[in-house]
Every structure is written in C-alpha cells, then in structure tokens.
Scaffold this motif. Sequence first.
Motif, mmCIF file in Angstrom:
data_model
loop_
_atom_site.group_PDB
_atom_site.id
_atom_site.type_symbol
_atom_site.label_atom_id
_atom_site.label_comp_id
_atom_site.label_asym_id
_atom_site.label_seq_id
_atom_site.Cartn_x
_atom_site.Cartn_y
_atom_site.Cartn_z
ATOM 1 N N MET A 71 -41.364 42.805 15.635
ATOM 2 C CA MET A 71 -41.274 41.648 14.739
ATOM 3 C C MET A 71 -39.866 41.545 14.155
ATOM 4 O O MET A 71 -39.303 42.534 13.700
ATOM 5 C CB MET A 71 -42.292 41.806 13.606
ATOM 6 N N THR A 72 -39.296 40.364 14.202
ATOM 7 C CA THR A 72 -37.952 40.202 13.629
ATOM 8 C C THR A 72 -38.054 39.971 12.124
ATOM 9 O O THR A 72 -38.945 39.274 11.660
ATOM 10 C CB THR A 72 -37.227 38.982 14.245
ATOM 11 N N THR A 73 -37.132 40.573 11.385
ATOM 12 C CA THR A 73 -37.139 40.337 9.943
ATOM 13 C C THR A 73 -36.410 39.027 9.670
ATOM 14 O O THR A 73 -35.336 38.780 10.216
ATOM 15 C CB THR A 73 -36.418 41.468 9.185
ATOM 16 N N LYS A 74 -37.039 38.229 8.844
ATOM 17 C CA LYS A 74 -36.453 36.933 8.506
ATOM 18 C C LYS A 74 -35.288 37.117 7.543
ATOM 19 O O LYS A 74 -35.331 37.983 6.665
ATOM 20 C CB LYS A 74 -37.525 36.053 7.867
ATOM 21 N N VAL A 75 -34.262 36.325 7.719
ATOM 22 C CA VAL A 75 -33.129 36.372 6.796
ATOM 23 C C VAL A 75 -33.609 35.906 5.424
ATOM 24 O O VAL A 75 -34.304 34.896 5.326
ATOM 25 C CB VAL A 75 -31.995 35.434 7.287
ATOM 26 N N PRO A 76 -33.255 36.616 4.348
ATOM 27 C CA PRO A 76 -33.697 36.159 3.023
ATOM 28 C C PRO A 76 -33.107 34.788 2.698
ATOM 29 O O PRO A 76 -32.066 34.421 3.234
ATOM 30 C CB PRO A 76 -33.164 37.234 2.070
ATOM 31 N N PRO A 77 -33.776 34.007 1.818
ATOM 32 C CA PRO A 77 -33.311 32.652 1.527
ATOM 33 C C PRO A 77 -32.019 32.607 0.720
ATOM 34 O O PRO A 77 -31.458 31.531 0.529
ATOM 35 C CB PRO A 77 -34.461 32.049 0.725
ATOM 36 N N LEU A 78 -31.565 33.767 0.263
ATOM 37 C CA LEU A 78 -30.273 33.806 -0.425
ATOM 38 C C LEU A 78 -29.614 35.145 -0.138
ATOM 39 O O LEU A 78 -30.209 36.199 -0.372
ATOM 40 C CB LEU A 78 -30.452 33.628 -1.944
ATOM 41 N N THR A 79 -28.416 35.084 0.405
ATOM 42 C CA THR A 79 -27.624 36.314 0.510
ATOM 43 C C THR A 79 -26.305 36.058 -0.207
ATOM 44 O O THR A 79 -25.820 34.924 -0.261
ATOM 45 C CB THR A 79 -27.339 36.718 1.968
ATOM 46 N N TYR A 80 -25.757 37.102 -0.770
ATOM 47 C CA TYR A 80 -24.503 36.955 -1.521
ATOM 48 C C TYR A 80 -23.567 38.080 -1.137
ATOM 49 O O TYR A 80 -23.976 39.243 -1.050
ATOM 50 C CB TYR A 80 -24.778 36.990 -3.027
ATOM 51 N N LYS A 81 -22.337 37.705 -0.877
ATOM 52 C CA LYS A 81 -21.344 38.701 -0.496
ATOM 53 C C LYS A 81 -20.085 38.502 -1.331
ATOM 54 O O LYS A 81 -19.585 37.370 -1.426
ATOM 55 C CB LYS A 81 -20.999 38.497 0.987
ATOM 56 N N VAL A 82 -19.593 39.568 -1.957
ATOM 57 C CA VAL A 82 -18.318 39.476 -2.671
ATOM 58 C C VAL A 82 -17.212 39.497 -1.617
ATOM 59 O O VAL A 82 -17.162 40.385 -0.780
ATOM 60 C CB VAL A 82 -18.136 40.652 -3.656
ATOM 61 N N ILE A 83 -16.350 38.482 -1.660
ATOM 62 C CA ILE A 83 -15.287 38.378 -0.655
ATOM 63 C C ILE A 83 -13.987 38.950 -1.180
ATOM 64 O O ILE A 83 -13.223 39.597 -0.452
ATOM 65 C CB ILE A 83 -15.098 36.903 -0.253
ATOM 66 N N ALA A 84 -13.712 38.721 -2.480
ATOM 67 C CA ALA A 84 -12.482 39.256 -3.075
ATOM 68 C C ALA A 84 -12.727 39.522 -4.546
ATOM 69 O O ALA A 84 -13.464 38.786 -5.207
ATOM 70 C CB ALA A 84 -11.347 38.254 -2.908
ATOM 71 N N GLU A 85 -12.127 40.585 -5.047
ATOM 72 C CA GLU A 85 -12.227 40.886 -6.467
ATOM 73 C C GLU A 85 -10.832 40.869 -7.069
ATOM 74 O O GLU A 85 -9.891 41.382 -6.470
ATOM 75 C CB GLU A 85 -12.830 42.284 -6.670
#
Length: 405
Positions: A1-15
């Motif tokens: 079974m494939t895991t569904k991508v969550p409806p929100l992902t967040y990635k810090v690109i620069a700090e």
Amino acid sequence: MTTKVPPLTYKVIAECSVTKARAGLMTLRHGEVNTPVFMPVGTQGTLKGLLPDQLIELNCQILLGNTYHLGMRPGIETLQKAGGLHKFMSWPRGILTDSGGFQMVSLLKLAQIDENGVNFCSPFDNSECMLTPEHSIQIQNTIGADIMMQLDDVVKTTTVGPRVEEAMHRTIRWLDRCINAHARDEDQSLFPIVQGALDPELRKICADALIQRKVRGYAVGGLSGGESKHEFWRTVHVCTDLLPKDKPRYLMGVGFAADLVVCVALGIDMFDCVFPTRTARFGCALVNTGQMNLKNKKYENDMRPIDDECECSTCSRYTRSYLHHIAAMEAVSCSLLSIHNVAYQLRLMRSMREAIQRDQFPQFICDFMAKHFEGEPVPLWIREALQAVNVDLPPDDVKVKEAVA
Ligand SMILES: [Zn+2]
C-alpha cells in the motif's frame, strides 16, 4: 500500500543567520505557498472588488475565507452541492478558513460562551443558535479549505484574571473535540491556536499542550486586540520560541507593513488581515512610506502612478489624478486600489523571502524602516523587538522634520 502524501508539508528553505526569520515552502493539495506569506481575506467567498483571476495574476497563493459568513450564506447545503468553496468560487489555489468563533464574538453583541460552545442569536431570524467545536469543523469540512482553524475561546487581549486561564484551558479541550470531529484529515489540516493573552506562563502551558497533539502547523491567537505594541511583540517572541521549528506558524489578524516586517523577524510565517482591502474602500493606497489618501486634493493633477516600482495593473494603467477623480465612485475605486494594496502586501512578503534567502534580512529591515519612518523616529517598540533578535537599527534620521520645524 502506498502512503498518501499529507495534505500539508512544510520545509524550511533558508534561515536568517541573525534573526528568527525563515523562508519556507508549504505544499498543499491546492498548490505551493512560499512563506512568509500574507493571506488576503475573502469574507463571503470573494475579496471585495477582486476576482480570482486578478488574484492569480498577482501571484496570490492562498487566501482566507470566513467560516461564520460562509456558514450563514450560502450555507452548508449550497457549499456541499457546489463541491466545496474552491469550486464554488472558482479558486484553484490554497484556502484557509477561520473557525467562525472570533467573528461571532466580535460581530454579535449577544454571543455568550460556555463549555459547550458559542451561543448566539441568529442575525437573520433571531433564533438561538450554538457554534460548537464539532459544528465549526463540520462547516469547515464542507467548505473544504486546505487549512482549518480550531474553535478557540477568545477573550479580549486586555482581559486579566481567572477568565484568561479558563479560556486557555478550554481552548485545549476544544482542540481535542475539533480533532475528534475532523472527518477529512487526509485532505485538510487543522491548526490549533496558542492562547493565554499576555501571560507568558499561560502561553507556555498552552503551547506545550498543543505540541503534544498531532497537527501540521500552529497559530498564535488573541493578539492585535487593543494590547500595547510592547506587549504584542513580546508575546509573539515568546510564542515563536515555544513552537517547533519544522512547522508553519501563523499570526492571526496582523497586516500593517511594519508589523509584518517585525513579526517575520520574530519567526512568523503566515499572516492575514482585512486592512489592505478595507483601507482601499476609503480611498487609501499602501506605499512604502505608509498610506496615500487619494481623496486628497493634492493628487488632482498628479500624473504619476501610485508607486512607480509597483507592477500591478492599477499602477501600470492609472495615474493618481485619475484615482483621485474616481475616488467617490466607490466600487471602481475600491477595486483598483484593492488590486494595488494586495499587490503591495504580496510584494513586501516576496522581498522579505528573497532577503532571507540571500541572508541579508537584517539589512532589508534597516532599509525598510528608514523608508517607512522617513523623517520621523522609529517607534521604540520596533527598536526593542528588533534588538531582541539581534538587529540594531541605526539612530533616527530626524533632520527632515527638524528642518521643517
Ligand atoms: Zn500598484
């Protein structure tokens, strides 16, 4: 079974290497959102005077819908038939909905809160209604926004005493009821709200409790409601220290340009405010130095655009003189100024993101404040807030004012 991508992902690109600012990428079911982001408010499923196509042209990636207004009109049944708000208003990008509670408490004088929910008298037929955490989530599930807000127990920021603590604990209990009622977790993300008024201890207890729940982002609530600016920034600073770094942080109801710059430096990623579109209705355009009231007679023969650096359709087609001329014709004028004002907010956010990515955000802040407060002192609260994140603004250049005096 494939895991569904969550409806929100967040990635810090620069700090930012100096302040707490960060640039990030939030991916929703309805597209990507670059943060820090400003979300214009579309009260009844429309922004006053703006069409979805115009918002897309401005590269708006997410807007805010008011659950209270949408739940009243068109109502759940119509939204259900339409297949949700995205389809109903023909908006393919991100939507965030509030819980409806704040609108009720602020709009309806008769609203009363108890453990069950918010009691109110329907403005349409005077019948007694109740907005419970479950009901708020049910409406928001029908609207289908990418991000939904929990129903929280809102007290005036300036409230003191046991009521503040009660509201904070109730907000946590209501969060659990919202989580249990949430029927579309695979499509929509529910954000909890840190409450606790101006008390850092209460904010900490609240944030700690929220962090233990499985959520994809956090909001800071209960500010911008009459507290001093000094208390405002301190509370934001406390909250961003408490919240996890790997999730987006949304500061509710804040949208003045200087506040946005300060709060991004304090580590906030998302903002919303009715101000840019509301002020447009009064004939005011947002510019780097503050506001330009186009009703003022001095613009009668001013053939320049509002801002020659602005790329919006209003600035590329119309002069201040024309906007002055039509200022009394509210609908047209409001539409043209709303386009510019939303463009202004989005451009400000974009400039901040770019400065953070170049790691030149402190310089951006200094340049922005110099222009924004040209010829007048920078308010002390702004200096102190920025000092708290290691940015020392240069001394005020008040020569202009002195010379005039
Ligand atoms: Zn413009």
